[in-house]
Design an enzyme around this catalytic site. Structure first.
Site, PDB file in Angstrom:
ATOM      1  N   HIS A   1       1.796   4.537  -2.779  1.00 54.99           N
ATOM      2  CA  HIS A   1       1.911   5.994  -2.546  1.00 54.99           C
ATOM      3  C   HIS A   1       3.304   6.465  -2.983  1.00 54.99           C
ATOM      4  CE1 HIS A   1      -1.765   6.864  -0.368  1.00 54.99           C
ATOM      5  NE2 HIS A   1      -1.522   5.981   0.575  1.00 54.99           N
TER       6      HIS A   1
ATOM      7  N   GLU B   1      -4.744   7.856  -2.786  1.00 52.30           N
ATOM      8  CA  GLU B   1      -5.197   6.543  -2.290  1.00 52.30           C
ATOM      9  C   GLU B   1      -5.547   5.609  -3.440  1.00 52.30           C
ATOM     10  OE1 GLU B   1      -4.727   5.438   0.605  1.00 52.30           O
ATOM     11  OE2 GLU B   1      -4.273   7.316   1.626  1.00 52.30           O
TER      12      GLU B   1
ATOM     13  N   HIS C   1       0.832  -1.205   0.000  1.00 54.72           N
ATOM     14  CA  HIS C   1       0.000   0.000   0.000  1.00 54.72           C
ATOM     15  C   HIS C   1       0.873   1.264   0.000  1.00 54.72           C
ATOM     16  CE1 HIS C   1      -3.606   2.443   1.182  1.00 54.72           C
ATOM     17  NE2 HIS C   1      -2.663   3.213   1.716  1.00 54.72           N
ATOM     18  N   GLU C   2       1.761   1.355   0.975  1.00 52.17           N
ATOM     19  CA  GLU C   2       2.607   2.558   1.071  1.00 52.17           C
ATOM     20  C   GLU C   2       3.530   2.636  -0.148  1.00 52.17           C
ATOM     21  OE1 GLU C   2       1.614   4.628   3.189  1.00 52.17           O
ATOM     22  OE2 GLU C   2       0.449   3.247   4.438  1.00 52.17           O
TER      23      GLU C   2
HETATM   24 ZN   LIG Z   1      -2.872   5.275   1.995  1.00 50.41          ZN
END
Ligand SMILES: [Zn+2]
Length: 499
Positions: A268, A294, A264-265
């Protein structure tokens, strides 16, 4: 002021603002990672001082003169210069709404509240955090009233994370998610659950760190520009495309938790790493909106990260690092385990199917909090009631309830809907991407570069240059249609659970 003077003035100012933001970002990162727990005392003072410095820089009359000058001569300026002037204009309008003494006070409050929240979460002691939460809510409501007294405060705050977003737009979106997903969740509950025992064997942290390294390599995250730290709550912070920080949290009895935090990160981080060179050290770094940000993290985490082809690539790496823990497991079982759908307590560890309902709970609470209908003292009970209503789970304590997320402690009210919106955007981006490249052949070959390049060219490189709607149109994404998000989830879980 001539146009040349105006441009020079803004560039000098921008350097100062970027430098102050850089310093504040590293200070807060240090506070989250290496700094001892009592360090907030001095850090609060430093942050307050830096915030005041920024205020005085922006409050200078010549700034507004320079912005007006650039905007009057926009046809003589390049696109980047015009967007910088516009962005400065908006930031100034926002920061001047709060008097400098109050701004400094806010910084102190945020800094202290974050430290208190950390302790409160560890000790399951909501009562110690509640007075801070009341003050944070009031701080944001006051800001919203100053910015636009004619609008509901929550709408003013939503607009900060995604331009033009309102509760009136989100209500039907969440209604659709709830009505569309609840029957699928119920049908899944009646089917046998996949085995997940092996995800909870003993996974030593030292080996999990090695696993993170491999996952980051698979995602194409360059370690000389992207570092990983360990924090209570995973996040991504960026100072430029040459200095991106992600963090994760390791649990020895749950290998999937950190794995999907890293993915997830990492999503980003790829966004930040891919922004155009011309936007570095300007105020246009960072994403188009928080929902678009996101959309990238959830794209990698779920659409790619929890897909069958990716799980088949990931599994041999897992087996290589943890041979004992995975000896009796197949890649197919791993895929099914990381997609197990079951109503649960913790948002960041929720499966893809029930996740939007965790956001719905927070959305409904935030609406009431910003309308002034509830106080911090009411929240634990309301939290439990909504988790019971939407997810059918019993919340045993506040640590696994209202205290679990760091957002409110950081004064971020109105951020949560970004996760659900971003997930919906991601599904439509994937649809557009599949028209251009053989996504699943590449993923199955362990080659994410074409996927990241597609996003890089159409999304990442623009930073804040384009507004979300322009960005999605120019990327070739169809008009927003959340039904596609619901359909994607229904298809995926129908297949997984033979519904
Ligand atoms: Zn996030």
């Amino acid at each position: 002021m001539t146009l040349t003077q105006a441009k020079e003035y803004l560039l000098t100012l921008e350097k100062a603002v970027v430098a102050l933001n850089h310093a504040m970002s590293i200070l807060s990162l240090d506070g989250e990672t290496a700094a001892p727990s009592q360090s907030w005392r001095g850090r609060g003072e430093t942050m307050a001082y830096l915030a005041e410095r920024e205020y005085h820089l922006l409050a200078d009359e010549r700034v507004r003169e320079a912005i007006a000058c650039v905007l009057q001569h926009r046809s003589e300026c390049d696109e980047v210069m015009v967007r910088r002037a516009e962005e400065f204009g908006e930031r100034i309008e926002e920061s001047l709404l709060t008097p400098p003494e109050e701004l400094a006070e806010n910084e102190r409050l945020l800094n202290e509240a974050s430290a208190v929240w950390h302790e409160a979460k560890v000790n399951d002691d909501y009562a110690s955090f509640a007075p801070y939460l009341d003050r944070l809510m009031e701080m944001r409501r006051r800001f919203a009233r100053r910015k636009d007294a004619g609008k509901p405060p929550y709408d003013v705050l939503l607009d900060r994370y995604e331009k033009g977003l309102t509760a009136a737009r989100l209500d039907p979106f969440f209604d659709l998610l709830r009505s569309g997903l609840t029957p699928v969740i119920q049908a899944v509950a009646e089917r046998p659950a996949p085995r997940t025992d092996f995800l909870h064997r003993h996974y030593p942290i030292e080996l999990q760190r090695r696993f993170s390294d491999r996952v980051m390599a698979l995602m194409g995250l360059p370690r000389d520009r992207c570092a990983i730290a360990e924090t209570e709550h995973p996040f991504t912070d960026s100072n430029s495309k040459w200095d991106v920080r992600i963090s994760t949290h390791y649990y020895e009895s749950d290998v999937a938790s950190s794995l999907y935090s890293v993915v997830h990160e990492g999503g980003h981080a790829l966004y930040e790493l891919g922004t155009g060179d011309e936007l570095q050290f300007t105020i246009l770094g960072g994403g188009s909106s928080m929902s678009i940000h996101e959309s990238q993290s959830r794209f990698y985490e779920n659409l790619i990260g929890r897909s069958a082809p990716f799980c088949r690539v990931l599994f041999p790496i897992l087996r290589e690092i943890f041979p004992g823990q995975t000896a009796d497991v197949t890649a197919e079982e791993f895929y099914r385990a990381v997609n197990m759908a079951q109503p649960s307590l913790i948002r960041t560890e929720a499966d893809e199917l029930t996740y939007p309902l965790h956001i719905l709970v927070r959305y409904e609470l935030e609406k009431q909090m910003m309308a002034g209908d509830v106080t911090a003292a009411d929240l634990p009970a309301l939290w439990k009631e909504l988790y019971g209503r939407y997810l059918g789970v019993t919340v045993p304590d506040d640590r696994q309830g209202v205290l679990q997320d760091s957002h409110w402690a950081g004064g971020a009210f109105g951020y949560f809907p970004s996760y659900a919106l971003g997930s919906a955007y991601g599904v439509q981006m994937l649809e557009a991407m599949q028209r251009d490249i053989p996504v699943w052949d590449e993923v199955a070959a362990g080659n994410l570069a074409p996927v990241t390049a597609w996003l890089g060219e159409r999304i990442h490189r623009y930073g804040m240059l384009k507004k979300p709607s322009e960005l999605l149109v120019s990327a070739g994404v169809d008009p927003f249609d959340p039904q596609k998000y619901v359909d994607y989830l229904r298809r995926k879980f129908t297949e997984l659970y033979n519904l």
